[in-house]
Design a protein around this motif. Sequence first.
Motif, PDB file in Angstrom:
ATOM      1  N   LEU A   1      79.403  72.796  86.719  1.00 55.37           N
ATOM      2  CA  LEU A   1      78.364  73.565  87.402  1.00 55.37           C
ATOM      3  C   LEU A   1      77.518  74.339  86.393  1.00 55.37           C
ATOM      4  O   LEU A   1      76.279  74.342  86.461  1.00 55.37           O
ATOM      5  CB  LEU A   1      79.006  74.520  88.404  1.00 55.37           C
ATOM      6  CG  LEU A   1      78.064  75.388  89.241  1.00 55.37           C
ATOM      7  CD1 LEU A   1      77.221  74.533  90.167  1.00 55.37           C
ATOM      8  CD2 LEU A   1      78.864  76.407  90.048  1.00 55.37           C
TER       9      LEU A   1
ATOM     10  N   TYR B   1      75.289  71.955  84.303  1.00 54.97           N
ATOM     11  CA  TYR B   1      74.131  71.480  85.070  1.00 54.97           C
ATOM     12  C   TYR B   1      73.072  72.569  85.207  1.00 54.97           C
ATOM     13  O   TYR B   1      71.881  72.336  84.937  1.00 54.97           O
ATOM     14  CB  TYR B   1      74.574  71.020  86.463  1.00 54.97           C
ATOM     15  CG  TYR B   1      73.400  70.609  87.333  1.00 54.97           C
ATOM     16  CD1 TYR B   1      72.838  69.340  87.214  1.00 54.97           C
ATOM     17  CD2 TYR B   1      72.834  71.493  88.245  1.00 54.97           C
ATOM     18  CE1 TYR B   1      71.748  68.963  87.975  1.00 54.97           C
ATOM     19  CE2 TYR B   1      71.745  71.133  89.014  1.00 54.97           C
ATOM     20  CZ  TYR B   1      71.209  69.866  88.874  1.00 54.97           C
ATOM     21  OH  TYR B   1      70.108  69.508  89.630  1.00 54.97           O
TER      22      TYR B   1
ATOM     23  N   CYS C   1      75.568  67.509  91.712  1.00 59.75           N
ATOM     24  CA  CYS C   1      74.496  68.517  91.664  1.00 59.75           C
ATOM     25  C   CYS C   1      73.131  67.847  91.519  1.00 59.75           C
ATOM     26  O   CYS C   1      72.153  68.233  92.169  1.00 59.75           O
ATOM     27  CB  CYS C   1      74.710  69.478  90.501  1.00 59.75           C
ATOM     28  SG  CYS C   1      76.086  70.627  90.704  1.00 59.75           S
TER      29      CYS C   1
ATOM     30  N   ASN D   1      71.937  69.148  95.176  1.00 60.10           N
ATOM     31  CA  ASN D   1      71.650  70.436  94.541  1.00 60.10           C
ATOM     32  C   ASN D   1      72.976  71.089  94.153  1.00 60.10           C
ATOM     33  O   ASN D   1      74.049  70.593  94.508  1.00 60.10           O
ATOM     34  CB  ASN D   1      70.808  71.348  95.445  1.00 60.10           C
ATOM     35  CG  ASN D   1      71.500  71.714  96.747  1.00 60.10           C
ATOM     36  OD1 ASN D   1      72.724  71.714  96.853  1.00 60.10           O
ATOM     37  ND2 ASN D   1      70.718  72.020  97.761  1.00 60.10           N
ATOM     38  N   PRO D   2      72.953  72.218  93.415  1.00 64.08           N
ATOM     39  CA  PRO D   2      74.203  72.810  92.924  1.00 64.08           C
ATOM     40  C   PRO D   2      75.195  73.224  94.009  1.00 64.08           C
ATOM     41  O   PRO D   2      76.401  73.135  93.798  1.00 64.08           O
ATOM     42  CB  PRO D   2      73.725  74.026  92.130  1.00 64.08           C
ATOM     43  CG  PRO D   2      72.356  73.659  91.677  1.00 64.08           C
ATOM     44  CD  PRO D   2      71.773  72.854  92.802  1.00 64.08           C
TER      45      PRO D   2
ATOM     46  N   GLY E   1      76.942  70.082  95.028  1.00 62.33           N
ATOM     47  CA  GLY E   1      77.791  69.618  93.933  1.00 62.33           C
ATOM     48  C   GLY E   1      79.054  70.436  93.803  1.00 62.33           C
ATOM     49  O   GLY E   1      80.147  69.895  93.603  1.00 62.33           O
ATOM     50  N   TRP E   2      78.913  71.771  93.920  1.00 59.09           N
ATOM     51  CA  TRP E   2      80.080  72.646  93.814  1.00 59.09           C
ATOM     52  C   TRP E   2      81.055  72.397  94.966  1.00 59.09           C
ATOM     53  O   TRP E   2      82.260  72.217  94.751  1.00 59.09           O
ATOM     54  CB  TRP E   2      79.620  74.108  93.808  1.00 59.09           C
ATOM     55  CG  TRP E   2      80.712  75.077  94.133  1.00 59.09           C
ATOM     56  CD1 TRP E   2      81.769  75.423  93.341  1.00 59.09           C
ATOM     57  CD2 TRP E   2      80.874  75.797  95.357  1.00 59.09           C
ATOM     58  NE1 TRP E   2      82.580  76.328  93.991  1.00 59.09           N
ATOM     59  CE2 TRP E   2      82.060  76.578  95.226  1.00 59.09           C
ATOM     60  CE3 TRP E   2      80.140  75.889  96.536  1.00 59.09           C
ATOM     61  CZ2 TRP E   2      82.504  77.416  96.251  1.00 59.09           C
ATOM     62  CZ3 TRP E   2      80.589  76.718  97.542  1.00 59.09           C
ATOM     63  CH2 TRP E   2      81.763  77.460  97.398  1.00 59.09           C
TER      64      TRP E   2
END
Length: 483
Positions: free
Chosen positions: A170, A173, A420, A424-425, A428-429
């Motif tokens: 994370l 990225y 991500c 988007n993050p 992804g997380w």
Amino acid sequence: MQEDQKSYKSQRKKANEFESREEYLEHELIIMKLRRWRIHLPFRDFNIELEDLVPALAATIGKVVMVTAMVAVFAAQFGLTPDFVAENVRYELLIAGGIFVLLFSAILNPTANLAGTHGPMIPLIPIIAAAGGHPLALGILIGVFGLTLSITKGGSKLMNLTGVGVRGGLLIYLGAVGLIGQISKLEIWSSGTGINALSFAVIGVTILIYAYLARVNKRWLAIPLCSALAGVIAFTMGADFAFTTEPGLPHMNPMWWWGEDTGWKLGLPNLGHFIAVIPFAILAVAMWTPDYLGHRVFQELNYPKKAKSVLMDVDDTMTVASIRQVIGVALGGGNIASSWGTYMIPAAIAKRPIPGGAVLTAILCVLASVLGYPMDLAMWEPVLRVALIVGVFLPLLEAGMQMVHKHKDSLSAGTCIFACAFVNPVFGWAFTMLLDNMGLIGDRERAKELSLKEKLIIPGAMFIICIVSLAMVGQLPGIPGIF
């Protein structure tokens, strides 16, 4: 009396009693006894050092930049003028950046990071406006949902369930994408000035200075030094700069800001406005955990292991951000709150706790608001871009790379970066945390030690919440939004 029971003041030593400045700063971190929701005073419970000035400067620059960006997008959607933007930014600096920071993060709860700006929400503002959203309704709901998460200790629980590989991926990225974005924006600005070599000169000098500071272990000086040099180089090469914001005070009456013919010119929100912003408020709070996680990691990497009481408390930071959100928007501000990255990252690198720099940040924000001219300097492109590069995105990238040592962690990190980039993050997380905790990627031995609740129920519920929220606002590729 045992060492851990002695007061900070009784254990404090002078800097010249240590062999190095770093040893002195680490000793300061170890002996501090910061407590949740208690009165803390400068020089009794913490000290203010020269190193605190660096994160304070970085935070003030970041505050002006991010709040301006957010309020400007709101203003564009509602047909408001640049004068409104400048006035609202001034208001945020004075109330939220000054008074609120001093009261909460310096005095009442110095383990709660300062409440900054929620940058990832900026691209969603046009969608919020198109859906019939109202800034006041949005701010109130974010505060309510944030308080709910913090009271239930959901933030710290999610942080503990995020494995090392997911954390590293994370951060890598966020750092890489942000770094590339800032360089691209500086190059576009440079081309617009007609001085094509300007961006190359600014970035070239920044790389050299940053590399040298890293070598001599003085990276905490990167923001003021690199930003100042960027401004000097740009001005010397012929870039235009002028002070335009004159000294003054903003409107202080909330009813002026929420009037039908003044301020936002929207009046007060109705039930429909609150319904329209529900998915956006959920998404904003869902994005908090990975954001807060990244900021806490910097303290863990840079502070001595014994410095437990000065670490940022994720749940308390959510509480402070939620309260600040409700108060700020009720008074008329246009900011969406989150953990203050441009403060926490340089503060952690400089080995400084939250409260000392918070005092200086509050003072600088008030001065910038009243004087006006510092706002112009902080918003000038070379100063702004370089400050974000060396103060936020490069440290994020470096921290992520430091965390990924083992092969199994690199698999989780790679999957997180892929997810991500795909959405988007926040997707992804949530997605990678679920896979990692189930043992499908990353450290399988860690997954075996988790309970069913930690392995599947909590990560699965978070993933579903994120997916539904993203789908409702049209943030999943190929899926039209409901709102």
